[in-house]
Design a protein around this motif. Structure first.
Motif, PDB file in Angstrom:
ATOM      1  N   ARG A  58       7.462  -6.835  -1.865  1.00 25.24           N
ATOM      2  CA  ARG A  58       6.941  -5.517  -2.221  1.00 25.24           C
ATOM      3  C   ARG A  58       6.347  -4.729  -1.043  1.00 25.24           C
ATOM      4  O   ARG A  58       6.602  -3.520  -0.937  1.00 25.24           O
ATOM      5  CB  ARG A  58       5.916  -5.670  -3.361  1.00 25.24           C
ATOM      6  CG  ARG A  58       5.211  -4.402  -3.774  1.00 25.24           C
ATOM      7  CD  ARG A  58       6.149  -3.359  -4.362  1.00 25.24           C
ATOM      8  NE  ARG A  58       5.416  -2.164  -4.771  1.00 25.24           N
ATOM      9  CZ  ARG A  58       5.943  -0.952  -4.903  1.00 25.24           C
ATOM     10  NH1 ARG A  58       7.252  -0.770  -4.688  1.00 25.24           N
ATOM     11  NH2 ARG A  58       5.219   0.075  -5.262  1.00 25.24           N
ATOM     12  N   PRO A  59       5.569  -5.352  -0.143  1.00 28.22           N
ATOM     13  CA  PRO A  59       5.011  -4.548   0.950  1.00 28.22           C
ATOM     14  C   PRO A  59       6.094  -3.885   1.796  1.00 28.22           C
ATOM     15  O   PRO A  59       5.998  -2.692   2.125  1.00 28.22           O
ATOM     16  CB  PRO A  59       4.205  -5.567   1.764  1.00 28.22           C
ATOM     17  CG  PRO A  59       3.894  -6.666   0.797  1.00 28.22           C
ATOM     18  CD  PRO A  59       5.084  -6.752  -0.106  1.00 28.22           C
TER      19      PRO A  59
ATOM     20  N   VAL B 212       7.678  -0.944  -0.270  1.00 26.12           N
ATOM     21  CA  VAL B 212       6.901   0.288  -0.443  1.00 26.12           C
ATOM     22  C   VAL B 212       6.732   1.001   0.903  1.00 26.12           C
ATOM     23  O   VAL B 212       6.717   2.236   0.950  1.00 26.12           O
ATOM     24  CB  VAL B 212       5.556   0.005  -1.151  1.00 26.12           C
ATOM     25  CG1 VAL B 212       4.544  -0.672  -0.245  1.00 26.12           C
ATOM     26  CG2 VAL B 212       4.970   1.282  -1.750  1.00 26.12           C
ATOM     27  N   LEU B 213       6.666   0.249   1.989  1.00 21.85           N
ATOM     28  CA  LEU B 213       6.594   0.916   3.302  1.00 21.85           C
ATOM     29  C   LEU B 213       7.926   1.582   3.641  1.00 21.85           C
ATOM     30  O   LEU B 213       7.949   2.691   4.188  1.00 21.85           O
ATOM     31  CB  LEU B 213       6.193  -0.077   4.396  1.00 21.85           C
ATOM     32  CG  LEU B 213       4.738  -0.533   4.348  1.00 21.85           C
ATOM     33  CD1 LEU B 213       4.462  -1.540   5.456  1.00 21.85           C
ATOM     34  CD2 LEU B 213       3.778   0.657   4.460  1.00 21.85           C
TER      35      LEU B 213
ATOM     36  N   ALA C   1       7.945   4.765   1.797  1.00 24.57           N
ATOM     37  CA  ALA C   1       7.086   5.782   2.422  1.00 24.57           C
ATOM     38  C   ALA C   1       7.736   6.342   3.686  1.00 24.57           C
ATOM     39  O   ALA C   1       7.658   7.540   3.957  1.00 24.57           O
ATOM     40  CB  ALA C   1       5.712   5.181   2.748  1.00 24.57           C
TER      41      ALA C   1
ATOM     42  N   ALA D 146      -2.259 -10.579   5.357  1.00 27.02           N
ATOM     43  CA  ALA D 146      -2.692  -9.992   4.080  1.00 27.02           C
ATOM     44  C   ALA D 146      -1.634 -10.204   3.002  1.00 27.02           C
ATOM     45  O   ALA D 146      -1.955 -10.416   1.826  1.00 27.02           O
ATOM     46  CB  ALA D 146      -2.988  -8.501   4.252  1.00 27.02           C
ATOM     47  N   VAL D 147      -0.367 -10.146   3.394  1.00 29.54           N
ATOM     48  CA  VAL D 147       0.707 -10.380   2.426  1.00 29.54           C
ATOM     49  C   VAL D 147       0.637 -11.825   1.922  1.00 29.54           C
ATOM     50  O   VAL D 147       0.705 -12.081   0.717  1.00 29.54           O
ATOM     51  CB  VAL D 147       2.090 -10.103   3.055  1.00 29.54           C
ATOM     52  CG1 VAL D 147       3.199 -10.422   2.051  1.00 29.54           C
ATOM     53  CG2 VAL D 147       2.196  -8.662   3.541  1.00 29.54           C
TER      54      VAL D 147
ATOM     55  N   ALA E  41       4.763   9.955   8.472  1.00 26.34           N
ATOM     56  CA  ALA E  41       3.838  10.126   9.598  1.00 26.34           C
ATOM     57  C   ALA E  41       2.579   9.292   9.442  1.00 26.34           C
ATOM     58  O   ALA E  41       1.903   8.974  10.430  1.00 26.34           O
ATOM     59  CB  ALA E  41       3.466  11.598   9.729  1.00 26.34           C
ATOM     60  N   ALA E  42       2.247   8.939   8.211  1.00 25.17           N
ATOM     61  CA  ALA E  42       1.019   8.176   7.977  1.00 25.17           C
ATOM     62  C   ALA E  42       1.223   6.671   8.166  1.00 25.17           C
ATOM     63  O   ALA E  42       0.257   5.914   8.239  1.00 25.17           O
ATOM     64  CB  ALA E  42       0.492   8.457   6.566  1.00 25.17           C
ATOM     65  N   VAL E  43       2.497   6.258   8.225  1.00 19.46           N
ATOM     66  CA  VAL E  43       2.776   4.827   8.362  1.00 19.46           C
ATOM     67  C   VAL E  43       2.898   4.506   9.848  1.00 19.46           C
ATOM     68  O   VAL E  43       3.985   4.376  10.400  1.00 19.46           O
ATOM     69  CB  VAL E  43       4.063   4.433   7.609  1.00 19.46           C
ATOM     70  CG1 VAL E  43       4.238   2.909   7.634  1.00 19.46           C
ATOM     71  CG2 VAL E  43       4.002   4.920   6.170  1.00 19.46           C
ATOM     72  N   THR E  44       1.770   4.437  10.497  1.00 15.74           N
ATOM     73  CA  THR E  44       1.765   4.253  11.944  1.00 15.74           C
ATOM     74  C   THR E  44       1.443   2.823  12.337  1.00 15.74           C
ATOM     75  O   THR E  44       1.679   2.422  13.467  1.00 15.74           O
ATOM     76  CB  THR E  44       0.726   5.188  12.589  1.00 15.74           C
ATOM     77  OG1 THR E  44      -0.481   5.087  11.835  1.00 15.74           O
ATOM     78  CG2 THR E  44       1.204   6.629  12.547  1.00 15.74           C
ATOM     79  N   GLY E  45       0.878   2.067  11.395  1.00 14.25           N
ATOM     80  CA  GLY E  45       0.498   0.705  11.735  1.00 14.25           C
ATOM     81  C   GLY E  45       1.571  -0.296  11.374  1.00 14.25           C
ATOM     82  O   GLY E  45       2.689   0.065  11.013  1.00 14.25           O
ATOM     83  N   ARG E  46       1.235  -1.565  11.504  1.00  9.04           N
ATOM     84  CA  ARG E  46       2.181  -2.635  11.194  1.00  9.04           C
ATOM     85  C   ARG E  46       1.786  -3.305   9.890  1.00  9.04           C
ATOM     86  O   ARG E  46       0.627  -3.385   9.537  1.00  9.04           O
ATOM     87  CB  ARG E  46       2.175  -3.683  12.316  1.00  9.04           C
ATOM     88  CG  ARG E  46       2.793  -3.191  13.607  1.00  9.04           C
ATOM     89  CD  ARG E  46       2.574  -4.207  14.715  1.00  9.04           C
ATOM     90  NE  ARG E  46       3.221  -5.475  14.395  1.00  9.04           N
ATOM     91  CZ  ARG E  46       4.474  -5.784  14.771  1.00  9.04           C
ATOM     92  NH1 ARG E  46       5.186  -4.931  15.463  1.00  9.04           N
ATOM     93  NH2 ARG E  46       5.005  -6.950  14.449  1.00  9.04           N
ATOM     94  N   LEU E  47       2.809  -3.792   9.209  1.00  8.82           N
ATOM     95  CA  LEU E  47       2.589  -4.593   8.021  1.00  8.82           C
ATOM     96  C   LEU E  47       1.718  -5.798   8.411  1.00  8.82           C
ATOM     97  O   LEU E  47       1.929  -6.413   9.454  1.00  8.82           O
ATOM     98  CB  LEU E  47       3.968  -5.018   7.527  1.00  8.82           C
ATOM     99  CG  LEU E  47       4.116  -5.711   6.200  1.00  8.82           C
ATOM    100  CD1 LEU E  47       5.491  -5.376   5.624  1.00  8.82           C
ATOM    101  CD2 LEU E  47       3.971  -7.199   6.371  1.00  8.82           C
ATOM    102  N   ASP E  48       0.745  -6.098   7.591  1.00  8.14           N
ATOM    103  CA  ASP E  48      -0.202  -7.177   7.887  1.00  8.14           C
ATOM    104  C   ASP E  48       0.272  -8.453   7.182  1.00  8.14           C
ATOM    105  O   ASP E  48       0.033  -8.638   5.988  1.00  8.14           O
ATOM    106  CB  ASP E  48      -1.586  -6.750   7.400  1.00  8.14           C
ATOM    107  CG  ASP E  48      -2.642  -7.817   7.644  1.00  8.14           C
ATOM    108  OD1 ASP E  48      -2.290  -8.971   7.954  1.00  8.14           O
ATOM    109  OD2 ASP E  48      -3.835  -7.473   7.509  1.00  8.14           O
TER     110      ASP E  48
END
Lengths: 487, 487
Positions: free
Chosen positions: A61-62, A65-66, A69, A87-88, A77-84
């Motif tokens: 799912r992560p 959804v990314l 987006a 956390a997953v 433009a808001a998805v500037t970081g990396r999937l964690d």
């Protein structure tokens, strides 16, 4: 009596296996007032809850959804970081209850179902089960009405030389991963293999290769399905080898116990007999399922241990003509899907409790072979129900298939899902009803149930024409499909 | 003859208005071989394409998908940047074709439909329309078969003192916004008001206040709908005033033409007559729709200009017993929704071309009042079809409603949608069929069509029981609902 306690008195139904199917047959029988004991040797909740659907979808799912987006201008433009990844994996641990079943046991106990921790085995006497208790003792249970087998399946490890010795990942080790392998070879491009391949790629795996023996991924679905998923996989750097089989596997032993496992080398034979060698940190086997029936005492009813338990439309085991033995879920081999196991459980429970339909007939399986829905949670998703065009023709039906691009409706444009995917209906010409449907594209999972209702309800096309899809939803593919048919 | 050219020869059908309804009736008549002229004074594609559904959903989607990502552990960490408002507005401009219809005209011309740019008006003679051409001339069209009114609606500006003078935003100015107002008052908490309120809040509006005269938002839906949307709105900083009406509006004139518009002051009267004053940069009116029929020549058929055009189930205007005048889309007042306008267009076209169903009956509107689907694209979304529980009872039906939490299924957990939302079925007890359904929650839009198929197909609960929702999809709410009913 070698420590066995006998206390069948008062038990109406014994269920072996507390996965989704077992839980549901137990709960539904209990709801109807029967005394039920359920026997589980691992975790209440079963394969699906801890090592199947739940963790695999949580790993997917992560990334999904990314990706969604990133396809939407302004959101991208808001998805500037990396999937964690940590956390997953932590969320995965949370949803599998840290591999404890404390969260699931109350569902049974609140319904008055007795949970017996251990391994059950048919004794050969009617409705009798010997339980080898988890704490070492034994217990003999005798049911007044029925015994239900719901012990599920485990991953099949195909007899490829060196494979078992290489200690490959299966669905359990993969969904329970504590790290993302830098490189991964996946044997099998069905739903499990395709989902986990994409999950590990999107979680950061640098190299993921799917090896599939059939000419395409998800080979039981419409042909365009495998082609579309393959194109999407390749576009995001997953290697897909079709018409290819693993012929030998080798993993050298680790020098020291605390050392990282050496890489595995996989020899594969592709089209025209070309042999290649793949080297990867890990190998995942997703090559089908084997019934967990080795140790169930099937020989006492004249069946082969280790095989599926064949059942009739009432979910009664054909091997027991007296009708006291049932099998539901994967173990009956009808449709190895959690929701179908739960459905079979509801049917079996209604047969056991003697619940009849409004016309006075006993419950029976109306869905098997006709309206089995299935969703592969890759991106693009694949949602299908009923017969493929080919299966319909092979069943002797006069059908016509129509298709439209899923990404062609306004609803897909405003969602930013891209012009991907195909929606298809297989229509039986004589009765003018839908007998099969497939929806590929971004997030098509909820499009499916309308098709399932149409198939099960045998709703004619002339009626469906008046079922208006809302604008702008993706369900407007229905309008395009019916227009394509000529309505 | 004052520059009028007459060339009705060869025209079978005249359509006034080239929005979705007009386009579809024209295209479908043309497909059947009729000669069709369509008259449009603005843009081919209509309100929906440029100033309605398309831009509003495009403004909502980025915020929605980012909210979805922020709810998913592991994905949330990647959403570190800000939504790019300029990119959102650019995408809006792209999807509305920069407010040109070059992209939409080919759909008509490829189907052989003649596009006449101008304003059409009934003359009082049967099937005759005078077109006041955009280039200044006039043209008299006479149809051999039918005239179809499809001129749509425009925003209603309620008679609040000072409101019109304040030059408020309507759906056109709001969906076409070139900037995000720092503070915004929205008059009306129906679908349009609720959607745009959330869109501007999520695009960065610091203060957004919705003023709704009814006791709740989306007041025509089940009561829990408005309560849930309100709670979600308030949680993200949108102020919701219910039981409240604007009683006066004042915006001082700008001192210089190049100056930013002064703030608007809105006096509202709430419960118990309490008066408040709201001050904002902008005010948006979303208080219903007015038929665009002032200038259609309705007086020539004995109808009131400016009113809706009442039609029968074949979409024929009741005022013209000879049956040559039809009305489809918003203008007929049946269900002011794009998809229903398109549906009515298909029905009307089939009536006009004389297409009969398989039983030999002329086409008719089977959906009106019975199976009208509607989706409000807020977050949580609201998807509903058919009758609310209250409407069903008022219609004299013996119904029972069942509900389950949408966020309670495993499919919602793995998607990370949170434990929000309600799924509800309204079931007619005698026939054991669904007559209404509502699904609130994250992204419920595609859950709806299954309910629409069930309602239109009159699929009995005993059949629906065998329509198995796939695990783990959110459609599993269907299982919970049927179990709740007692299946």
């Amino acid at each position: 009596m070698d420590g066995t306690s006998t206390d069948g008195a008062g038990v109406d139904v014994i269920v072996l296996g507390a996965g989704p199917a077992g839980e549901n047959v137990a709960g539904r029988c209990a709801r109807a007032g029967l005394a039920v004991a359920i026997v589980e040797r691992e975790l209440v909740g079963g394969e699906c809850s801890y090592w199947g659907c739940i963790p695999s979808k949580t790993l997917l799912r992560p990334g999904e959804v990314l990706a969604a987006a990133r396809r939407v201008p302004g959101a991208a433009a808001a998805v500037t970081g990396r999937l964690d990844v940590a956390a997953v994996l932590a969320r995965r641990d949370e949803l599998v209850g840290d591999y404890h079943d404390d969260g699931q046991v109350p569902w049974l106990t609140e319904r008055g179902v007795e949970l017996v921790r251990g391994t059950g085995r048919l004794t050969g006497r009617p409705r009798e089960v010997r339980v080898f208790l988890a704490d070492g003792g034994q217990r003999l249970l005798v049911a007044s009405r029925a015994v239900v087998l719901a012990t599920g399946t485990r991953a099949t490890i195909p007899p490829v030389p060196g494979l078992a010795e290489a200690e490959p990942w299966d669905n359990r080790s993969a969904t329970g991963a504590r790290h993302v392998p830098r490189s991964l070879v996946v044997l099998g491009g069905g739903a499990v293999g395709a989902e986990l391949a994409q999950a590990f790629r999107r979680l950061g795996g640098e190299s993921v290769t799917v090896v599939e023996g059939a000419p395409r991924l998800l080979a039981r679905e419409e042909e365009f399905v495998g082609d579309e998923v393959r194109a999407a996989f390749e576009a995001e750097g997953i290697t897909v080898l079709v018409d290819t089989r693993a012929t030998a596997v080798h993993r050298p032993p680790a020098h020291r116990a605390d050392q990282r496992r050496p890489q595995v080398s996989v020899q594969v034979t592709g089209p025209a007999g070309v042999v290649r060698e793949l080297v990867a940190d890990e190998i995942l086997v997703a090559a089908g399922r084997t019934p967990a029936t080795d140790d169930l005492g099937l020989e006492t009813i004249g069946s082969r241990p280790g095989g599926f338990v064949e059942v009739d439309e009432h979910l009664r085991a054909r091997a027991v003509p007296q009708g006291w033995l049932y099998a539901v879920g994967d173990v009956c081999g009808r449709a190895l899907l959690t929701h179908m196991g739960k459905y079979q459980a509801r049917i079996a429970a209604d047969v056991i409790v003697g619940r009849h339909d409004s016309a006075g007939r006993p419950a029976r399986d109306h869905a098997d072979g006709r309206a089995v829905p299935r969703v592969t949670f890759t991106d693009p998703q694949v949602a299908a129900v009923g017969l493929t065009e080919r299966a319909a023709r092979e069943a002797g039906l006069a059908v016509r298939a129509v298709r439209v691009p899923t990404g062609g409706v306004a609803g897909a444009s405003v969602r930013g899902t891209g012009a991907v995917g195909t929606s298809m209906l297989v229509i039986e010409e004589d009765r003018r009803v839908v007998v099969g449907a497939t929806f590929t594209g971004a997030d098509t999972q909820e499009l499916l149930h309308a098709a399932t209702v149409a198939i099960v309800g045998e709703v004619s096309l002339d009626r469906l024409w008046h079922a208006v899809p809302a604008f702008p939803t993706v369900s407007e593919v229905w309008l395009g499909l019916l227009e394509e048919y000529g309505l």
